[in-house]
Scaffold this motif. Structure first.
Motif, PDB file in Angstrom:
ATOM      1  N   LEU A  10       0.841  -1.187   0.000  1.00  0.00           N
ATOM      2  CA  LEU A  10       0.000   0.000   0.000  1.00  0.00           C
ATOM      3  C   LEU A  10       0.875   1.235   0.000  1.00  0.00           C
ATOM      4  O   LEU A  10       2.020   1.203   0.462  1.00  0.00           O
ATOM      5  CB  LEU A  10      -0.970   0.018   1.186  1.00  0.00           C
ATOM      6  N   SER A  11       0.330   2.309  -0.536  1.00  0.00           N
ATOM      7  CA  SER A  11       1.086   3.553  -0.653  1.00  0.00           C
ATOM      8  C   SER A  11       1.183   4.264   0.694  1.00  0.00           C
ATOM      9  O   SER A  11       0.344   4.083   1.572  1.00  0.00           O
ATOM     10  CB  SER A  11       0.440   4.477  -1.686  1.00  0.00           C
ATOM     11  N   GLN A  12       2.198   5.094   0.842  1.00  0.00           N
ATOM     12  CA  GLN A  12       2.402   5.844   2.086  1.00  0.00           C
ATOM     13  C   GLN A  12       1.276   6.829   2.341  1.00  0.00           C
ATOM     14  O   GLN A  12       1.017   7.198   3.484  1.00  0.00           O
ATOM     15  CB  GLN A  12       3.732   6.595   2.042  1.00  0.00           C
ATOM     16  N   GLN A  13       0.593   7.252   1.287  1.00  0.00           N
ATOM     17  CA  GLN A  13      -0.481   8.231   1.439  1.00  0.00           C
ATOM     18  C   GLN A  13      -1.631   7.703   2.301  1.00  0.00           C
ATOM     19  O   GLN A  13      -2.358   8.484   2.892  1.00  0.00           O
ATOM     20  CB  GLN A  13      -1.013   8.665   0.063  1.00  0.00           C
ATOM     21  N   CYS A  14      -1.775   6.397   2.407  1.00  0.00           N
ATOM     22  CA  CYS A  14      -2.835   5.840   3.257  1.00  0.00           C
ATOM     23  C   CYS A  14      -2.600   6.228   4.723  1.00  0.00           C
ATOM     24  O   CYS A  14      -3.525   6.614   5.431  1.00  0.00           O
ATOM     25  CB  CYS A  14      -2.890   4.326   3.125  1.00  0.00           C
ATOM     26  N   ALA A  15      -1.367   6.134   5.167  1.00  0.00           N
ATOM     27  CA  ALA A  15      -1.024   6.431   6.563  1.00  0.00           C
ATOM     28  C   ALA A  15      -1.107   7.926   6.871  1.00  0.00           C
ATOM     29  O   ALA A  15      -1.229   8.314   8.027  1.00  0.00           O
ATOM     30  CB  ALA A  15       0.378   5.917   6.882  1.00  0.00           C
ATOM     31  N   GLU A  66      -7.852   0.608  -4.957  1.00  0.00           N
ATOM     32  CA  GLU A  66      -7.729   2.049  -4.712  1.00  0.00           C
ATOM     33  C   GLU A  66      -8.838   2.461  -3.761  1.00  0.00           C
ATOM     34  O   GLU A  66      -9.986   2.044  -3.926  1.00  0.00           O
ATOM     35  CB  GLU A  66      -7.869   2.812  -6.031  1.00  0.00           C
ATOM     36  N   ALA A  67      -8.512   3.265  -2.777  1.00  0.00           N
ATOM     37  CA  ALA A  67      -9.488   3.709  -1.787  1.00  0.00           C
ATOM     38  C   ALA A  67     -10.363   4.821  -2.358  1.00  0.00           C
ATOM     39  O   ALA A  67      -9.864   5.731  -3.018  1.00  0.00           O
ATOM     40  CB  ALA A  67      -8.778   4.208  -0.529  1.00  0.00           C
ATOM     41  N   ILE A  68     -11.650   4.746  -2.096  1.00  0.00           N
ATOM     42  CA  ILE A  68     -12.561   5.821  -2.486  1.00  0.00           C
ATOM     43  C   ILE A  68     -12.310   7.008  -1.560  1.00  0.00           C
ATOM     44  O   ILE A  68     -12.164   6.854  -0.362  1.00  0.00           O
ATOM     45  CB  ILE A  68     -14.035   5.354  -2.349  1.00  0.00           C
TER      46      ILE A  68
END
Length: 97
Positions: A10-15, A66-68
């Motif tokens: 998962l991408s760092q942008q999630c955190a 991909e997260a909404i």
């Protein structure tokens, strides 16, 4: 129905997500099992399936998600199994859209 996936990356942008309605993204972790529910609003009337459910994916096939609400929060997962009777826990449970 529900599908269990193991999160591979998962991408760092999630955190980094801090908006109140999207804080759930902070709890995603590589290696965790997540449960995704396919409900009628997201289900195709022709196939009775949700897009992206990995229907033909088995074993080691890597699928993308991909997260909404935050297109920068994305990653990969592998399908573990499909469950006709959903028993998704409240934590790490999602809905196809």
């Amino acid at each position: 129905y529900c599908v269990e996936f193991r999160t591979e990356s998962l991408s760092q942008q999630c955190a980094l997500e801090t908006r109140p309605y999207a804080r759930w993204m902070q709890y995603l972790r590589e290696g965790h099992t997540v449960c995704v529910t396919c409900q009628p609003p997201a289900m195709s009337t022709a196939t009775q399936r949700c897009s992206g459910d990995g229907h033909n994916a088995h074993g080691e096939k890597i699928l993308r998600w991909e997260a909404i609400g935050n297109s920068q929060c994305q990653g990969t997962w592998k399908k573990i199994q499909q469950l006709e009777r959903c028993s998704c826990p409240l934590v790490h449970s999602f809905i196809f859209t």
